[in-house]
Design a protein around this motif. Structure first.
Motif, PDB file in Angstrom:
ATOM      1  N   GLN A 257      -5.190   3.753  -6.765  1.00  0.00           N
ATOM      2  CA  GLN A 257      -4.160   4.530  -6.075  1.00  0.00           C
ATOM      3  C   GLN A 257      -3.144   5.169  -7.254  1.00  0.00           C
ATOM      4  O   GLN A 257      -2.365   6.181  -6.972  1.00  0.00           O
ATOM      5  N   ASP A 258      -3.421   4.919  -8.414  1.00  0.00           N
ATOM      6  CA  ASP A 258      -2.364   5.353  -9.530  1.00  0.00           C
ATOM      7  C   ASP A 258      -3.121   5.812 -10.680  1.00  0.00           C
ATOM      8  O   ASP A 258      -2.680   6.346 -11.637  1.00  0.00           O
TER       9      ASP A 258
ATOM     10  N   ALA B  33       3.867  -0.087  -1.408  1.00  0.00           N
ATOM     11  CA  ALA B  33       3.247  -1.341  -2.066  1.00  0.00           C
ATOM     12  C   ALA B  33       3.725  -2.142  -3.117  1.00  0.00           C
ATOM     13  O   ALA B  33       3.512  -3.038  -3.462  1.00  0.00           O
ATOM     14  N   ASP B  34       5.105  -1.770  -3.247  1.00  0.00           N
ATOM     15  CA  ASP B  34       5.699  -2.106  -4.353  1.00  0.00           C
ATOM     16  C   ASP B  34       6.849  -3.232  -3.588  1.00  0.00           C
ATOM     17  O   ASP B  34       7.902  -3.057  -3.359  1.00  0.00           O
ATOM     18  N   HIS B  35       6.300  -4.436  -3.398  1.00  0.00           N
ATOM     19  CA  HIS B  35       6.696  -5.600  -2.460  1.00  0.00           C
ATOM     20  C   HIS B  35       8.095  -5.943  -3.216  1.00  0.00           C
ATOM     21  O   HIS B  35       8.971  -6.338  -2.552  1.00  0.00           O
ATOM     22  N   ALA B  36       7.999  -6.373  -4.477  1.00  0.00           N
ATOM     23  CA  ALA B  36       9.095  -6.982  -5.403  1.00  0.00           C
ATOM     24  C   ALA B  36      10.470  -5.803  -4.932  1.00  0.00           C
ATOM     25  O   ALA B  36      11.478  -6.198  -4.585  1.00  0.00           O
TER      26      ALA B  36
ATOM     27  N   PRO C 116      -1.085   3.460   0.433  1.00  0.00           N
ATOM     28  CA  PRO C 116       0.170   3.172  -0.100  1.00  0.00           C
ATOM     29  C   PRO C 116       0.845   4.282  -0.879  1.00  0.00           C
ATOM     30  O   PRO C 116       2.140   4.405  -1.096  1.00  0.00           O
ATOM     31  N   GLY C 117      -0.132   5.260  -1.419  1.00  0.00           N
ATOM     32  CA  GLY C 117       0.783   6.469  -2.067  1.00  0.00           C
ATOM     33  C   GLY C 117       1.189   7.142  -1.455  1.00  0.00           C
ATOM     34  O   GLY C 117       1.980   8.148  -1.942  1.00  0.00           O
ATOM     35  N   ASN C 118       0.818   7.144   0.023  1.00  0.00           N
ATOM     36  CA  ASN C 118       1.768   8.273   0.714  1.00  0.00           C
ATOM     37  C   ASN C 118       2.865   7.704   1.897  1.00  0.00           C
ATOM     38  O   ASN C 118       3.085   8.349   2.533  1.00  0.00           O
ATOM     39  N   LEU C 119       3.207   6.584   1.562  1.00  0.00           N
ATOM     40  CA  LEU C 119       4.299   6.080   2.251  1.00  0.00           C
ATOM     41  C   LEU C 119       5.467   5.395   1.217  1.00  0.00           C
ATOM     42  O   LEU C 119       5.074   4.628   0.167  1.00  0.00           O
ATOM     43  N   PHE C 120       6.580   5.780   1.456  1.00  0.00           N
ATOM     44  CA  PHE C 120       7.861   5.377   0.731  1.00  0.00           C
ATOM     45  C   PHE C 120       8.615   4.620   1.858  1.00  0.00           C
ATOM     46  O   PHE C 120       8.700   4.677   2.977  1.00  0.00           O
ATOM     47  N   VAL C 121       9.480   3.564   1.110  1.00  0.00           N
ATOM     48  CA  VAL C 121      10.583   2.892   1.991  1.00  0.00           C
ATOM     49  C   VAL C 121      11.821   3.649   1.279  1.00  0.00           C
ATOM     50  O   VAL C 121      12.058   3.149  -0.020  1.00  0.00           O
ATOM     51  N   THR C 122      12.688   4.202   1.728  1.00  0.00           N
ATOM     52  CA  THR C 122      13.821   4.795   1.281  1.00  0.00           C
ATOM     53  C   THR C 122      15.126   4.225   1.680  1.00  0.00           C
ATOM     54  O   THR C 122      15.446   4.241   3.042  1.00  0.00           O
ATOM     55  N   PRO C 123      15.657   3.370   0.737  1.00  0.00           N
ATOM     56  CA  PRO C 123      16.959   2.969   1.106  1.00  0.00           C
ATOM     57  C   PRO C 123      18.191   3.857   1.413  1.00  0.00           C
ATOM     58  O   PRO C 123      18.118   5.137   0.639  1.00  0.00           O
TER      59      PRO C 123
ATOM     60  N   ALA D 228      -0.055  -3.383   6.342  1.00  0.00           N
ATOM     61  CA  ALA D 228       0.986  -4.170   7.001  1.00  0.00           C
ATOM     62  C   ALA D 228       0.901  -5.558   6.307  1.00  0.00           C
ATOM     63  O   ALA D 228       1.647  -6.367   6.184  1.00  0.00           O
ATOM     64  N   THR D 229      -0.656  -5.858   6.339  1.00  0.00           N
ATOM     65  CA  THR D 229      -0.877  -7.333   5.787  1.00  0.00           C
ATOM     66  C   THR D 229      -0.265  -7.575   4.354  1.00  0.00           C
ATOM     67  O   THR D 229      -0.071  -8.717   4.197  1.00  0.00           O
ATOM     68  N   GLY D 230      -0.233  -6.564   3.701  1.00  0.00           N
ATOM     69  CA  GLY D 230       0.067  -6.586   2.342  1.00  0.00           C
ATOM     70  C   GLY D 230       1.691  -6.767   2.224  1.00  0.00           C
ATOM     71  O   GLY D 230       2.304  -7.559   1.311  1.00  0.00           O
ATOM     72  N   LEU D 231       2.493  -5.975   3.297  1.00  0.00           N
ATOM     73  CA  LEU D 231       3.851  -6.071   3.149  1.00  0.00           C
ATOM     74  C   LEU D 231       4.187  -7.413   3.777  1.00  0.00           C
ATOM     75  O   LEU D 231       5.219  -8.101   3.201  1.00  0.00           O
ATOM     76  N   GLU D 232       3.392  -8.170   4.509  1.00  0.00           N
ATOM     77  CA  GLU D 232       3.965  -9.475   5.113  1.00  0.00           C
ATOM     78  C   GLU D 232       2.618 -10.223   5.794  1.00  0.00           C
ATOM     79  O   GLU D 232       2.238  -9.933   6.547  1.00  0.00           O
ATOM     80  N   PRO D 233       2.029 -11.210   4.944  1.00  0.00           N
ATOM     81  CA  PRO D 233       0.925 -11.857   5.219  1.00  0.00           C
ATOM     82  C   PRO D 233       0.871 -12.393   6.521  1.00  0.00           C
ATOM     83  O   PRO D 233      -0.087 -12.656   7.312  1.00  0.00           O
ATOM     84  N   SER D 234       1.985 -13.046   6.981  1.00  0.00           N
ATOM     85  CA  SER D 234       2.448 -13.737   8.289  1.00  0.00           C
ATOM     86  C   SER D 234       2.816 -12.777   9.221  1.00  0.00           C
ATOM     87  O   SER D 234       3.181 -13.006  10.549  1.00  0.00           O
ATOM     88  N   PHE D 235       2.817 -11.292   9.118  1.00  0.00           N
ATOM     89  CA  PHE D 235       3.113 -10.462  10.091  1.00  0.00           C
ATOM     90  C   PHE D 235       2.187 -10.693  11.302  1.00  0.00           C
ATOM     91  O   PHE D 235       1.028 -10.575  11.285  1.00  0.00           O
ATOM     92  N   ASN D 236       2.890 -10.598  12.650  1.00  0.00           N
ATOM     93  CA  ASN D 236       2.033 -11.000  13.833  1.00  0.00           C
ATOM     94  C   ASN D 236       1.873  -9.601  14.577  1.00  0.00           C
ATOM     95  O   ASN D 236       3.175  -9.256  15.301  1.00  0.00           O
TER      96      ASN D 236
END
Length: 562
Positions: A92-93, A255-258, A294-301, A430-438
């Protein structure tokens, strides 16, 4: 680019995949027949990890479509072991950067002058090196910035000679595809050349930056009413076939979960919005972003959101790989979604028929019973719960439907290749973001909306359902009469797919076993002869390849491989 360089590239790809295919057949098909099943199972993960490591080295060295393939595999956290996805995640990088002078030559030729005439500032350090192009940050001149309403931009420049590279990569993949058509268990389930051509069409479209810019604007229009989704704006005056200039929307990588957690953002909510956005793309817009790695998706605060506005946005970039969902495919996918939401095995089989994923002669009743059992046992589970299902339960389930698992009467239609790829990547993200994601919690209400007539279930479709039922009822008396007449004449034939499949499996087993026995005999004789007559020994061992090839082509299908 020199012809010799392209030829070397071609053979490196072909030989790599040839080695992978031969290794798979040797371990997963021939090995178990020679009594090496336990050894194959014990060493499988280690072998796959070594293969992933070799592919990563090859992809980084070659770039092009090999990077695309590696990025797809690295995102399949839902089905591939972490040892493999971790091995490939660096793709990815870690794409090597292109030489700046070569890129500037492309940009100067496309824009009709040096970059200093078009930008107030251009960063010579790459922001991102992708497989087909390279992105650099830049700043618009004051006049342009005032007119457009933003100043910071990203300039995406196509790599030199990328068209030639793509053509060579596709030629290599076409050759591998022809090999696979000779392996019946794969050829019976997928039109491999057709799949390669679908991938080729999408890849060639991805290097048309004018089309990508138009795709971005269309995607933005589709989500104009959704404040949770953001799309970069295009600078058309500085965009051409090989140069794309667009608003800089860089933010937290998905993908930067932290970092997402540190920003106070619920990762489960991010996964929910991501899945919901794809439900809209597939079932309402019929226009899908096919490269959600993951390289094509951002979370923008959003630092100071307006009342009622979300505190963050899901930002999409890179619209080169987009797909239209034709009506027949959407109808089948709609039926599949409803079957999942309602956990209806009969509708699941119906959706498979519409999508043309079931091979002729398959036992439809067995598939329906298996689908119903899957919904009953595993419906509603999160991905984390599914991963932790006790192995004995999975073994018991597989034993209950061992014939279906053994035969795997399914195929991959060409028109589902890229959509399936994107859904696979989406599932991993989605699984990487939240393993318990239903995912059931998202799909169930959407399916209920489809059933109730919302979300795209039109009156026309209801009328079609009623018409189909009416035609069936009208034809029923005639069919019954024909059946009774055939029975009276003694001409009634009952087709039993299960029995036919068992007979065919026995035939394949006999043919394959004969080939394996001859192969083993020649190989053993050659090994014994090596000590006294090396020439004869090597000749016998080489000759053993012929019955081995026969066993691979004429023998039984391998066990399901995961």
């Amino acid at each position: 680019m020199k012809e010799s360089t392209l030829r070397l590239r071609y053979w490196r790809i072909v030989l790599f995949f040839g080695r992978v295919v031969f290794g798979f057949i040797a371990w997963e098909v021939v090995g178990p027949r020679l009594g090496l099943r336990r050894l194959a199972e014990r060493t499988r993960e280690r072998r796959l990890q070594r293969t992933a490591a070799r592919f990563r080295v090859l992809a980084i060295a070659l770039g092009g479509l090999m990077i695309k393939l590696g990025q797809f595999l690295s995102s399949r956290l839902d089905v591939l072991p972490r040892s493999i996805t971790n091995e490939l995640s660096g793709l990815q990088d870690e794409v090597p950067a292109e030489e700046l002078d070569a890129l500037l030559s492309v940009a100067t030729a496309e824009l009709g002058g040096p970059l200093s005439e078009h930008f107030a500032w251009f960063d010579e350090e790459p922001l991102a090196a992708a497989s087909l192009g390279q992105a650099h940050r830049a700043r618009l001149r004051d006049a342009d910035a005032d007119e457009l309403g933003f100043r910071d931009v990203v300039v995406k420049i196509q790599r030199p000679h990328i068209q030639q590279v793509i053509e060579v990569d596709l030629a290599a993949l076409r050759r591998v595809g022809r090999w696979l058509t000779r392996y019946r268990p794969i050829a019976s389930r997928a039109n491999v050349p057709g799949l390669v051509e679908e991938f080729a069409h999408t890849s060639l479209n991805e290097v048309e930056y004018l089309a990508e810019a138009a795709n971005a604007e269309r995607f933005a229009e589709n989500f104009a009413a959704d404040p949770r989704v953001k799309v970069p704006r295009i600078v058309w005056e500085l965009t051409s076939r090989r140069v794309l200039t667009l608003e800089d929307v860089s933010a937290i990588k998905i993908a930067d979960h932290a970092a997402i957690t540190a920003a106070g953002i619920d990762r489960g909510q991010v996964a929910t919005v991501l899945v919901e956005s794809y439900l809209q793309q597939i079932f309402r817009d019929s226009f899908v972003h096919l490269d959600p790695h993951p390289g094509n998706l951002f979370v923008t605060p959003i630092t100071d959101p307006a009342p009622g506005e979300p505190a963050w946005k899901l930002t999409f970039i890179d619209f080169g790989m987009m797909g239209e969902v034709p009506e027949n495919l959407r109808e089948g996918l709609t039926e599949a979604l409803i079957s999942v939401g309602l956990r209806d095995g009969a509708r699941a089989v119906r959706s498979m028929e519409i999508l043309n994923v079931i091979l002729p002669g398959a036992d439809m009743h067995l598939i329906e019973r298996a689908s119903t059992e899957v919904f009953a046992r595993f419906g509603g589970m999160s991905m984390d719960e599914l991963v932790n299902v006790p192995p004995e339960e999975m073994i018991e389930f597989a034993g209950q439907f061992r014939e279906l698992v053994f035969e795997l009467p399914f195929q991959v239609p060409e028109d589902m290749l890229m959509l399936g790829r994107s859904v696979g990547i989406l599932s991993g993200v989605a699984t990487g973001l939240e393993p318990s994601f239903n995912v059931w919690a998202v799909l169930t209400p959407y399916a209920a909306a489809l059933v109730s007539g919302e979300g795209g279930l039109s009156v026309d479709r209801i009328v079609k359902e009623v018409a189909d039922l009416g035609r069936t009822l009208l034809a029923l008396p005639g069919r019954i009469d024909r059946v009774l007449t055939s029975a009276e004449r003694g001409e009634l034939t009952v087709r039993t797919p299960r029995v036919a499949a068992q007979v065919e499996r026995l035939n394949r087993t006999a043919r394959g076993t004969n080939g394996v026995l001859v192969f083993a005999a020649l190989l053993l004789a050659g090994a014994v002869a090596l000590g006294t007559d090396p020439v004869l020994g090597r000749w016998l061992m080489g000759l053993s390849a012929a019955p081995l090839l026969w066993a691979m082509i004429a023998g039984q299908s391998p066990r399901p491989f995961h």
